[in-house]
Design an enzyme around this catalytic site. Sequence first.
Site, short mmCIF file in Angstrom:
data_model
loop_
_atom_site.label_atom_id
_atom_site.label_comp_id
_atom_site.label_asym_id
_atom_site.label_seq_id
_atom_site.Cartn_x
_atom_site.Cartn_y
_atom_site.Cartn_z
CE LYS A 83 -4.36 1.01 2.31
NZ LYS A 83 -5.09 0.84 3.57
C1 E4P Z 1 -8.52 1.66 3.64
O1 E4P Z 1 -7.59 1.13 3.10
C2 E4P Z 1 -8.37 2.49 4.83
O2 E4P Z 1 -7.59 1.77 5.74
C3 E4P Z 1 -9.66 2.80 5.52
O3 E4P Z 1 -10.78 2.39 4.75
C4 E4P Z 1 -9.78 4.19 6.03
O4 E4P Z 1 -11.01 4.34 6.65
P1 E4P Z 1 -11.33 5.54 7.66
O5 E4P Z 1 -11.54 6.78 6.85
O6 E4P Z 1 -12.61 5.12 8.35
O7 E4P Z 1 -10.17 5.64 8.60
#
Ligand code: E4P
Length: 214
Positions: A83
């Site tokens: 990522k």
């Molecule tokens: C996705 O890869 C992220 O980790 C996640 O969906 C972020 O979500 P949030 O905005 O609720 O922290």
Amino acid sequence: MDFFLDTGIISEIEQAAKWGFVDGVTTNPSLIAQTGRSQKDVITDICKIIDGPISAEVISTEREAMIKEGAALAELHDNVVIKLPLTEDGISACKWFSDNDIRTNVTLCFSANQALLAAKNGATYISPFLGRLDDVGQDGMQLIHEIRAIYDNYGFTTQVLAASIRHSIHVKDCALAGADVATMPLKVMKQLFKHPLTDIGLNQFLADHAKSNK
Ligand code: E4P
């Protein structure tokens, strides 16, 4: 449509794995921090539970360091997806990983143009954060529609991974918009099962069955 669980908590992943429809897991530095464990240990444990793409995010912010850190994460397991944040360095590192056949998830995407850059550099997944857009008064779901249309216009194979999902209506709307994947916390995944008429109907069936057997 694939469903990913958005967590680093092993007990949550074990619970959801039993349902049989969890295709993968996403994590981020905040979710790993919540576990109080090292990213390496958490990712290694997740890979033992779910046989699917497991996203592990780099902390580095410069291209060369991202490549080094991501390559080490990719060594943990074949299912690890690297990522990368949607920055100049992240997009440049994405190209390196694509060229070296290592899967990527480009994260923190808040615009269609950003999604276009990730696709051009061969990202496996693009993660538009729809809940965070909603939080600032913008239409997160509109972004999912825009990215879907743009990718389809040009035949980009980058998968649209709808992220920052806050409730079950987000999941349904992502499915209608043609998102390839929705990643969600356990709480939202549980909401997908729920309808009050299911509970009322089941209670009635059980009550009638109990009466008929007296
Ligand atoms: C996705 O890869 C992220 O980790 C996640 O969906 C972020 O979500 P949030 O905005 O609720 O922290």
